[in-house]
Each structure stands twice: as structure tokens, then as C-alpha cells.
Design a protein around this motif. Structure first.
Motif, PDB file in Angstrom:
ATOM      1  N   TRP A 198       9.483  42.589  40.555  1.00 29.72           N
ATOM      2  CA  TRP A 198       8.110  42.488  41.074  1.00 29.72           C
ATOM      3  C   TRP A 198       7.360  43.803  40.881  1.00 29.72           C
ATOM      4  O   TRP A 198       6.198  43.816  40.480  1.00 29.72           O
ATOM      5  CB  TRP A 198       8.162  42.106  42.553  1.00 29.72           C
ATOM      6  CG  TRP A 198       6.812  42.120  43.217  1.00 29.72           C
ATOM      7  CD1 TRP A 198       5.816  41.200  43.084  1.00 29.72           C
ATOM      8  CD2 TRP A 198       6.319  43.126  44.115  1.00 29.72           C
ATOM      9  NE1 TRP A 198       4.718  41.570  43.840  1.00 29.72           N
ATOM     10  CE2 TRP A 198       5.005  42.746  44.493  1.00 29.72           C
ATOM     11  CE3 TRP A 198       6.857  44.297  44.640  1.00 29.72           C
ATOM     12  CZ2 TRP A 198       4.227  43.503  45.363  1.00 29.72           C
ATOM     13  CZ3 TRP A 198       6.084  45.051  45.509  1.00 29.72           C
ATOM     14  CH2 TRP A 198       4.788  44.662  45.863  1.00 29.72           C
ATOM     15  N   CYS A 199       8.029  44.933  41.158  1.00 26.63           N
ATOM     16  CA  CYS A 199       7.389  46.242  41.011  1.00 26.63           C
ATOM     17  C   CYS A 199       6.974  46.519  39.571  1.00 26.63           C
ATOM     18  O   CYS A 199       6.019  47.269  39.325  1.00 26.63           O
ATOM     19  CB  CYS A 199       8.325  47.351  41.485  1.00 26.63           C
ATOM     20  SG  CYS A 199       8.565  47.417  43.279  1.00 26.63           S
ATOM     21  N   LEU A 200       7.673  45.929  38.621  1.00 23.33           N
ATOM     22  CA  LEU A 200       7.331  46.107  37.205  1.00 23.33           C
ATOM     23  C   LEU A 200       6.240  45.147  36.747  1.00 23.33           C
ATOM     24  O   LEU A 200       5.870  45.133  35.570  1.00 23.33           O
ATOM     25  CB  LEU A 200       8.581  45.927  36.337  1.00 23.33           C
ATOM     26  CG  LEU A 200       9.636  47.032  36.457  1.00 23.33           C
ATOM     27  CD1 LEU A 200      10.913  46.632  35.734  1.00 23.33           C
ATOM     28  CD2 LEU A 200       9.109  48.367  35.906  1.00 23.33           C
ATOM     29  N   GLY A 201       5.725  44.345  37.684  1.00 24.05           N
ATOM     30  CA  GLY A 201       4.650  43.429  37.341  1.00 24.05           C
ATOM     31  C   GLY A 201       5.102  42.235  36.535  1.00 24.05           C
ATOM     32  O   GLY A 201       4.320  41.667  35.763  1.00 24.05           O
ATOM     33  N   LEU A 202       6.363  41.827  36.725  1.00 17.66           N
ATOM     34  CA  LEU A 202       6.922  40.712  35.968  1.00 17.66           C
ATOM     35  C   LEU A 202       6.959  39.459  36.828  1.00 17.66           C
ATOM     36  O   LEU A 202       6.976  39.530  38.056  1.00 17.66           O
ATOM     37  CB  LEU A 202       8.321  41.060  35.469  1.00 17.66           C
ATOM     38  CG  LEU A 202       8.395  42.296  34.564  1.00 17.66           C
ATOM     39  CD1 LEU A 202       9.846  42.617  34.226  1.00 17.66           C
ATOM     40  CD2 LEU A 202       7.569  42.106  33.291  1.00 17.66           C
ATOM     41  N   ASP A 203       7.000  38.317  36.160  1.00 18.31           N
ATOM     42  CA  ASP A 203       7.048  37.038  36.866  1.00 18.31           C
ATOM     43  C   ASP A 203       8.370  36.877  37.601  1.00 18.31           C
ATOM     44  O   ASP A 203       9.360  37.548  37.274  1.00 18.31           O
ATOM     45  CB  ASP A 203       6.912  35.883  35.865  1.00 18.31           C
ATOM     46  CG  ASP A 203       5.629  35.975  35.047  1.00 18.31           C
ATOM     47  OD1 ASP A 203       4.769  36.798  35.402  1.00 18.31           O
ATOM     48  OD2 ASP A 203       5.509  35.232  34.060  1.00 18.31           O
ATOM     49  N   PRO A 204       8.417  35.944  38.556  1.00 17.24           N
ATOM     50  CA  PRO A 204       9.721  35.599  39.153  1.00 17.24           C
ATOM     51  C   PRO A 204      10.671  35.153  38.045  1.00 17.24           C
ATOM     52  O   PRO A 204      10.229  34.631  37.005  1.00 17.24           O
ATOM     53  CB  PRO A 204       9.386  34.438  40.097  1.00 17.24           C
ATOM     54  CG  PRO A 204       7.922  34.577  40.372  1.00 17.24           C
ATOM     55  CD  PRO A 204       7.312  35.163  39.134  1.00 17.24           C
ATOM     56  N   ALA A 223       0.888  37.035  36.076  1.00 20.40           N
ATOM     57  CA  ALA A 223       2.075  36.713  36.855  1.00 20.40           C
ATOM     58  C   ALA A 223       1.695  35.907  38.087  1.00 20.40           C
ATOM     59  O   ALA A 223       0.676  36.171  38.725  1.00 20.40           O
ATOM     60  CB  ALA A 223       2.780  37.998  37.283  1.00 20.40           C
ATOM     61  N   PRO A 224       2.475  34.863  38.425  1.00 17.88           N
ATOM     62  CA  PRO A 224       2.210  34.143  39.671  1.00 17.88           C
ATOM     63  C   PRO A 224       2.412  35.067  40.863  1.00 17.88           C
ATOM     64  O   PRO A 224       3.137  36.048  40.779  1.00 17.88           O
ATOM     65  CB  PRO A 224       3.268  33.022  39.648  1.00 17.88           C
ATOM     66  CG  PRO A 224       4.329  33.493  38.717  1.00 17.88           C
ATOM     67  CD  PRO A 224       3.642  34.363  37.713  1.00 17.88           C
ATOM     68  N   LYS A 225       1.722  34.738  41.955  1.00 14.72           N
ATOM     69  CA  LYS A 225       1.807  35.602  43.121  1.00 14.72           C
ATOM     70  C   LYS A 225       3.179  35.485  43.773  1.00 14.72           C
ATOM     71  O   LYS A 225       3.624  34.391  44.116  1.00 14.72           O
ATOM     72  CB  LYS A 225       0.711  35.242  44.114  1.00 14.72           C
ATOM     73  CG  LYS A 225      -0.698  35.576  43.617  1.00 14.72           C
ATOM     74  CD  LYS A 225      -1.750  35.272  44.673  1.00 14.72           C
ATOM     75  CE  LYS A 225      -3.145  35.647  44.164  1.00 14.72           C
ATOM     76  NZ  LYS A 225      -4.194  35.352  45.178  1.00 14.72           N
ATOM     77  N   TRP A 226       3.831  36.593  43.919  1.00 12.18           N
ATOM     78  CA  TRP A 226       5.061  36.666  44.708  1.00 12.18           C
ATOM     79  C   TRP A 226       5.195  38.099  45.187  1.00 12.18           C
ATOM     80  O   TRP A 226       4.674  39.024  44.559  1.00 12.18           O
ATOM     81  CB  TRP A 226       6.295  36.193  43.906  1.00 12.18           C
ATOM     82  CG  TRP A 226       6.725  37.071  42.765  1.00 12.18           C
ATOM     83  CD1 TRP A 226       5.961  37.616  41.783  1.00 12.18           C
ATOM     84  CD2 TRP A 226       8.059  37.493  42.488  1.00 12.18           C
ATOM     85  NE1 TRP A 226       6.725  38.337  40.899  1.00 12.18           N
ATOM     86  CE2 TRP A 226       8.020  38.277  41.298  1.00 12.18           C
ATOM     87  CE3 TRP A 226       9.299  37.279  43.096  1.00 12.18           C
ATOM     88  CZ2 TRP A 226       9.156  38.853  40.731  1.00 12.18           C
ATOM     89  CZ3 TRP A 226      10.429  37.835  42.531  1.00 12.18           C
ATOM     90  CH2 TRP A 226      10.363  38.613  41.375  1.00 12.18           C
TER      91      TRP A 226
END
Length: 442
Positions: A198-204, A223-226
Motif C-alpha cells: 500500500w505504501c508503494l502505491g500498488l493495488d491490493p 489503485a482501488p482504495k485500500w
């Protein structure tokens, strides 16, 4: 940065969905350890061991692959045998020619140390852990690995090193941490992977059934919100690192980088399982297959680009020649770190280190060090040969950057020697000889 191997995919007993092997969604980016690196060394290494007083009798090949004839031995018994022995270590830096940069320290070292001291105060509420973090001096590590980085570059790569050392110790040895509980540690590793991704701005993470088109599309779509929570306060350091990396790199770069983080985290489960069971690796090659990833050196193939303020093309990064260069660098850093960290590891009850693993095979300590020094020399020569091929394969536009990057990798290796010799973390500072060698009392 401990250690053994299983030849089948392993699952955490408490979390059967958490695989050691990378899921299909990351196979494209994942790099599996090449058995050829080790089998090649076993074949090509000179039969004469590194010169030591007592190592004339056996060839290196026998030393590296011979099974133990001593029967089962506990890790405690192995540590007891090694404790108090004096390990003579030749001057490692003399093994590297003048084209390998060494001896530098970044001019922003004191500024970085002051900033890290502030972070330590903020993220370690326990006084004993704070004292330990101060002694580790990760600013020194960062400064000898990246002596030419500017402040922003140094601080960015320093945040990653700060996080990595903490994360490694938490799974390895910290009292009261997850290191002694496999069930809790499995859950912790899952949280770390989600949080760093998540910190790297990647998707789940994509489910294993996701097709290649949907995975490729995810590189370019928002990226979807998570928002997974940080596993604990020290892990929040990764958030600032991730924010900085998102600004300066592509999503493809971050996916490839994350794949190496995942390999590191996943293989730590194998290492922890063996450590908690008291298992000792059967031989050096099986040990190295896991250590190859638990060293986390391959992640620095990307970090070194950040420290140099440059980005290699994807095709260059993923080329077989570059991957081999990373393999050789990994072996070089493992050997130097394992020798110089042996005292620390044994004091912490850990035998996942090349020195005790090889000693367990029934060889005297001086022969163990001799063989590892020989391997160091072989890998250094292969690294230089591979580096020349990588440079020759680069375009004219990229050649200067590639040469600068390779020198950065060389500095990572020599910086490891300097850090492990001088840092309080390893307790080696009182064992120096005038000729640069060391006589370390284990």
C-alpha cells in the motif's frame, strides 16, 4: 540480515493461504535463485583452498558438499563448540582490486544520524529497544553504501535500510517480538506485505486466478482504495519511504521492487521455522538457497538506483546478465556479512550463518574461513566479467549510467565489509590487527 531450505513449497501452518513461493500474479517479476550460481562455483573453484596454516589436506569441493559424519547435532551444541574459538579473518578489502570503490562515507552522515535518532525516539517506546537502535547506527550503514548520494537520495534509501534492519531483527531475534512465535509471526508478515504494498502505491494483491491482461491493466489504472494498518510503530517508517518512491518511480518499477520485498519476507518464514526447531542446514548449498533471499540484497538492486538518482530501463533490469550480476553481488555480501556477523549471530543463539553451517560439516574453523575466502574471490571475478558484458550490452545513451550503477553495486559490497567491521552491532571493533586482518573471538 539468518537462515535453510526446503525443496517443496511451504505454507504457514496457521495461514494455509500464505505461500512461500510467489503467487502467479508475481511470477513475471520474481527471480528465483539460480542453482547454477552455486553448482558453477562448486565446479570452477580452485581445488587449492585460501592459504591458511592447516588447510592443506582437503579440496574446497569436499569442504562445501561433504555431509556431516557426526550424526544429529543440536544448534546449542554447535554454538558451544564454536564459542571461545578464535576466527582469523584476512583483510577482506584486499580481495578487491582498485576499481572497486571503498573507504567513502557520505558527507551527510551526521545529519542523517541526527534524523534517525529523532525517528528512533518516536517509534521505539521501549527504552531497551531505543538503546539498541541507537547502537546499530543505520545512518553509518547507509553512508558507506551510498557515499556519493545527495541528501534527498541518502535519506530515501536510508529510510528503507532503517525499516529493513528493524523488520529483520523483529523476525529474527528481538526479545518480546514476534521472533519466538510462529503463528504471530505469520500474521505479522502478512500485515507487513499488505502495508508495504500500500505504501508503494500498488493495488491490493491480485487473486491467483487473475489473468495476465487484468494484471497488466492494473499497472496503469488508478489503485482501488485500500488502507491496511501499519503492523506497529517502527513499520510506519516505510510510509515516508513509499511516498518518496512514488514521486520518483513508475508503477512498473515499484511492482518489480515489491516482488523482491515479498521474496525476502516469504523466505523469512522458512528461516524462522528452522531456527525455532533448532534445525541446522544440511550443507552450504541448501543454506544459501534461502539465505539468497533472506539477505534482502536483491531489493538493493533497485535501491541502489534510487541512491544514484537514476533508473535503468526495464529490459536492462530484467536482462539475464543483470540478474546474474545481482546474484554474484548477493553471494559476495552474504559471505562478507556471514563471516563478520558470526560472533553476533552465535551470541544470539543463531546458527543460520555460513560459518556454523560449514563447521557443522566437520571442518576446522580455519578451513571454513579459507573456503569462504576462496568463494569470495571466485564470485568477485565472475562479477567483474559479468559487469563487462552488461556494460557492453548497454546502448550508448545508457552506458555511462550503467557503469555508474555497477560501481554503486561494488560500493554496496565493500561498504558491507566496512560496516560489519566497524559497527557496534557486530562487536568486532577490538579484534583488528595492523595488517587489516582480524582475530575474532567467537
Amino acid at each position: 540480515m539468518s537462515r535453510t531450505v526446503t525443496k517443496s513449497t511451504r505454507r504457514c501452518s496457521y495461514h494455509p493461504c500464505f505461500l512461500i513461493d510467489p503467487p502467479p500474479s508475481l511470477i513475471f517479476f520474481s527471480h528465483q535463485p539460480r542453482g547454477s550460481v552455486w553448482s558453477r562455483l562448486l565446479v570452477t573453484m580452485s581445488p587449492q583452498e585460501y592459504p591458511t596454516p592447516k588447510n592443506k589436506a582437503k579440496g574446497v569441493e569436499h569442504l562445501l558438499v561433504s555431509p556431516s559424519n557426526n550424526g544429529p547435532e543440536s544448534s546449542a551444541a554447535l554454538i558451544a563448540k564454536l564459542k571461545g574459538q578464535t576466527m582469523h579473518v584476512p583483510d577482506m578489502l584486499s580481495c578487491f582490486p582498485a576499481c572497486w570503490p571503498s573507504g567513502g562515507r557520505n558527507k551527510y552522515y551526521k545529519r542523517l544520524k541526527a534524523r534517525f535518532d529523532e525517528i528512533i525516539e518516536a517509534v521505539f517506546p521501549d527504552e531497551e529497544m531505543r538503546k539498541r537502535a541507537f547502537r546499530n547506527d543505520f545512518a553509518f550503514f547507509t553512508s558507506v553504501w551510498f557515499p556519493d548520494a545527495d541528501w534527498d537520495q541518502l535519506y530515501t534509501v536510508g529510510l528503507f535500510s532503517f525499516w529493513l534492519f528493524y523488520c529483520d531483527d523483529a523476525m529474527d531475534e528481538d526479545p518480546g517480538s514476534v521472533s519466538q512465535d510462529l503463528a504471530t509471526s505469520c500474521q505479522y508478515r502478512k500485515q507487513v506485505l499488505d502495508y508495504t504494498r500500500w505504501c508503494l502505491g500498488l493495488d491490493p494483491p491480485s487473486p491467483p486466478s487473475a489473468g495476465i491482461l487484468s494484471r497488466v491493466a492494473s499497472w496503469f489504472l488508478p489503485a482501488p482504495k485500500w488502507n491496511p494498518p501499519a503492523p506497529n510503530l517502527p513499520n510506519t517508517v516505510f510510509k515516508e519511504f513509499g511516498e518518496r518512491v512514488q514521486v520518483s518511480t513508475s508503477k512498473v518499477f515499484r511492482e518489480m521492487f515489491y516482488a523482491e520485498i515479498k521474496q525476502y519476507i516469504d523466505h523469512c518464514e522458512i528461516e524462522q521455522t528452522d531456527r525455532l526447531s533448532g534445525k541446522i542446514s544440511d550443507d552450504l548449498e541448501s543454506y544459501m538457497q534461502v539465505r539468497h533471499h533472506t539477505s534482502a540484497v536483491r531489493a538493493y538492486g533497485y535501491i541502489t538506483q534510487l541512491g544514484a538518482g537514476m533508473r535503468l530501463s526495464v529490459w536492462m533490469t530484467k536482462s539475464p546478465k543483470m540478474q546474474q550480476l545481482w546474484d554474484e553481488m548477493t553471494v559476495l555480501i552474504i559471505i562478507t556479512n556471514d563471516i563478520l556477523s558470526a560472533k553476533k549471530e552465535l551470541a544470539g543463539g543463531c546458527v543460520h550463518n555460513a560459518v556454523p553451517v560449514m563447521y557443522h560439516q566437520g571442518q576446522p574453523l580455519d578451513m571454513v574461513i579459507g573456503a569462504l575466502m576462496n568463494k569470495l574471490d571466485v564470485c568477485r571475478k565472475v562479477f567483474d566479467e559479468t559487469a563487462e558484458r552488461v556494460t557492453n550490452s548497454a546502448s550508448k545513451k545508457e552506458m555511462n549510467e550503467v557503469q555508474r550503477y555497477i560501481d554503486g553495486l561494488r560500493t554496496n559490497v565493500t561498504g558491507t565489509v566496512e560496516f560489519c567491521k566497524l559497527a557496534q552491532r557486530y562487536h568486532n571493533e577490538k579484534y583488528f590487527n595492523e595488517d587489516g586482518s582480524m582475530d575474532i573471538v567467537l
